[in-house]
Design an enzyme around this catalytic site. Structure first.
Site, PDB file in Angstrom:
ATOM      1  N   ASP A  65      38.212  41.548  33.712  1.00  0.00           N
ATOM      2  CA  ASP A  65      39.157  42.640  33.456  1.00  0.00           C
ATOM      3  C   ASP A  65      38.545  43.701  32.540  1.00  0.00           C
ATOM      4  OD1 ASP A  65      41.523  43.980  33.870  1.00  0.00           O
ATOM      5  OD2 ASP A  65      42.627  42.924  32.305  1.00  0.00           O
ATOM      6  N   GLY A  75      52.332  42.059  30.418  1.00  0.00           N
ATOM      7  CA  GLY A  75      52.987  41.101  31.290  1.00  0.00           C
ATOM      8  C   GLY A  75      53.071  39.711  30.714  1.00  0.00           C
ATOM      9  N   LEU A  80      51.915  45.872  18.123  1.00  0.00           N
ATOM     10  CA  LEU A  80      50.777  46.653  18.597  1.00  0.00           C
ATOM     11  C   LEU A  80      50.913  47.028  20.065  1.00  0.00           C
ATOM     12  CD1 LEU A  80      47.751  44.772  16.956  1.00  0.00           C
ATOM     13  CD2 LEU A  80      48.608  47.041  16.371  1.00  0.00           C
ATOM     14  N   GLY A  81      51.487  46.148  20.854  1.00  0.00           N
ATOM     15  CA  GLY A  81      51.605  46.425  22.276  1.00  0.00           C
ATOM     16  C   GLY A  81      52.367  45.326  22.986  1.00  0.00           C
ATOM     17  N   LYS A  86      49.115  37.081  19.054  1.00  0.00           N
ATOM     18  CA  LYS A  86      49.480  37.241  20.461  1.00  0.00           C
ATOM     19  C   LYS A  86      50.574  36.220  20.770  1.00  0.00           C
ATOM     20  CE  LYS A  86      45.483  39.307  22.685  1.00  0.00           C
ATOM     21  NZ  LYS A  86      44.609  39.275  23.882  1.00  0.00           N
TER      22      LYS A  86
END
Length: 593
Positions: A162, A43, A39-40, A64
């Site tokens: 964030d 960092g 998906l992505g 993740k």
């Protein structure tokens, strides 16, 4: 397809493979989750669209993988800490319909993994790229949708740190905005507001005090305001502020987009660089939205109604302020197949235990029900009979079993009668249910809670517990005639009726992990842990009270004690009489008597 999780491989494998055809790595994490695609990447590592293979529906989820790009021991340690911190914050926050649910957190193949609920939809950044600048009505709708989420986060003493368009997803199923990526989130302690910490967050959206390592709740409001300015103008936030004049110049970049003075005032105060001049809480922003726009500035949108849960009005009635919540109610047939799913609604009050820990107590309505099990019910016993009608008065019951975070917080209150361990449980986790605690420890815990909060909290009577657990149902389980491991945590090798075998997790699961409640809004009624009631043990329901009160132990214990001594004396006299006829004339020592 199955995506290899080996960072040095990432080979795409055909469906059905258990090992990567290129590098030989296992494709399933902890024999349960397997990745479908990337998906992505950021960092800290990569995110994968994945599938939960333990559930029959094979629902999507997100993996993740911690894979930091930073160099240096200190930097890597900080990155690992932040990754771990995201799991802790999500666990601390518990369940909210607009925050991705934490499903699991573990280490496999010497790498950290976090499993989250998959939110299908576009980020606000993607919406901006595809549809152009937002209108005033869209910004108002955004504020009304996101501010309750932010209120929930802040109420749990967490600062997101964030907030930006990339971290807000519009869920495709209901168009609700979902706040994601709590990797930078910070838990607030009583002293941490004045302590300088690590600077975290996207620079363009970062409040001045946060940039100096001193984030506040208002820092999130600043980031939300900057997000709104960016969505209105499609101009980088760094170009919307004039540092020479120390002022925002966003109106110069509207390009014909109309923004009223009312919304302008709200946005200007959200992005005020001087902290004391900025909104200090979500409630203050809501108050201005209500004052400028009323309860429904856009009557066609149900999302514009200000929720009661964030109104900070004085409570002069002396009654607790309640909050409504919604949940799924599931019914299965005797084979464990889901045959009905509907939405329910209940009310609860939230007690603040301190240090960001809260206790949600659900309002259970009064009523009359049949307590006990019929003689023909499989697995029932004589102790659950005779069935009898019981009338229950309204009361409060915990929405979830008591968590370890809640136990630890209350156990730290001053001792009353007994010492309490702060960490008694075998399976560790803030959002896991507390276990390995005795009835006496629980009574002490309730007493400390009552004294600190100023309200009487106690264990429920057995009748209250069964009434709340049944929630109007008469079947063996509140979900129906059987149970499955998709609905509760228990040894799936043990089946009831025609129910299927399932998973055996061999440990407790986070409270509320199963995304359904009973009709009263209570979670984890079945499985996970045993639960204490106030009543002592009885062999049957013969003579049980019909008003739902605790079956008073004092008279029972006295009666039983008298009967015990009577039988013991009878036995003793009989032994002595037998001894007189069987023993020699020289008497034995009378010490026994």
């Amino acid at each position: 397809m199955s995506q290899c999780l080996n960072p040095d491989c990432l080979h795409i494998n055909p469906e059905g493979c258990n090992f990567c055809q290129k590098c030989g790595s296992k494709l399933r994490l902890v024999e349960r989750y397997y990745a479908k695609s990337i998906l992505g990447q950021g960092g800290f590592g990569r995110t994968f669209l994945a599938v939960d293979d333990f559930k029959p529906s094979k629902p999507p989820c997100v993996i993740k993988q911690f894979l930091p790009q930073a160099q240096g021991t200190a930097t890597l340690e900080k990155a690992a800490q932040l990754f771990d911190q995201e799991a802790q914050r999500l666990e601390l926050l518990g369940k909210h319909s607009q925050i991705p649910e934490l499903l699991a957190y573990f280490t496999a193949d010497n790498r950290q993994y976090l499993i989250q609920e998959f939110i299908e939809g576009d980020t606000l950044q993607q919406e901006l790229d595809n549809q152009g600048a937002f209108t005033e009505n869209q910004i108002i709708s955004l504020l009304k949708d996101l501010l309750p989420v932010l209120y929930f986060v802040h109420k749990h003493k967490v600062i997101h740190r964030d907030i930006k368009p990339e971290n807000i997803i519009r869920r495709a199923s209901d168009n609700k905005l979902v706040l994601v990526d709590f990797g930078a989130a910070k838990q607030v302690h009583s002293t941490s507001m004045s302590v300088t910490g690590t600077v975290i967050g996207s620079a363009e959206y970062c409040a001045p005090e946060q940039a100096m390592g001193k984030p506040q709740y208002g820092s999130d409001l600043y980031s939300l305001g900057v997000t709104c300015l960016y969505l209105l103008t499609q101009v980088s936030p760094s170009d919307l502020y004039d540092p020479l004049e120390s002022q925002w110049v966003w109106r110069e970049h509207l390009n014909g987009n109309q923004v009223s003075d009312k919304l302008g005032k709200i946005l200007e105060r959200l992005v005020e660089t001087v902290f004391k001049k900025r909104y200090q809480s979500v409630a203050e922003v809501w108050e201005d939205l209500r004052r400028y726009y009323g309860k429904s500035p856009n009557p066609t949108s149900p999302q514009t109604v200000i929720p009661e849960t964030v109104k900070q009005t004085p409570n002069t009635t002396g009654k607790p302020v309640t909050q409504k919540f919604e949940f799924d109610i599931v019914t299965v047939n005797s084979k464990g197949r889901e045959i009905n799913r509907r939405r329910g609604q209940a009310e609860c009050i939230i007690e603040d235990l301190g240090n960001g820990v809260t206790l949600e107590m659900v309002l259970i309505p009064g009523g009359t029900f049949t307590m006990g099990a019929p003689s023909g019910e499989a697995g029932s016993s004589y102790a659950e009979r005779p069935q009898h009608r019981v009338t229950i008065k309204p009361f409060l019951m915990g929405k979830y079993p008591v968590t370890q975070a809640q136990w630890r917080q209350v156990a730290s209150f001053p001792k009353l009668q007994r010492d309490l361990s702060l960490d008694p449980s075998r399976f560790k986790g803030l959002n896991l249910p507390v276990e390995q605690v005795s009835w006496y420890n629980v009574v002490e815990w309730c007493a400390r809670l009552s004294k600190r909060i100023g309200k009487p909290y106690r264990l429920p009577s057995e009748a209250e517990w069964e009434y709340a657990a049944r929630a109007g149902t008469t079947s063996p389980f509140h979900v129906g005639d059987t149970l499955t491991t998709d609905l509760a945590n228990y040894d799936g090798n043990c089946t009831y009726s025609s129910g299927p075998k399932g998973a055996y997790r061999q440990q407790t699961t986070p409270v509320g992990q199963f995304q359904h409640a009973n009709a009263f809004g209570l979670y984890d009624i079945h499985g996970n842990v045993w639960e204490w009631c106030a009543d002592p043990w009885h062999d049957s329901y013969t003579g049980a009270p019909s008003d739902g009160t605790v079956w008073d132990s004092q008279d029972i214990y006295v009666d039983n004690l008298v009967k015990l001594w009577e039988s013991a004396l009878v036995a003793l006299v009989g032994w002595v009489k037998r001894s007189e006829t069987q023993l020699p004339s020289q008497p034995l020592s009378t010490g026994f008597l």
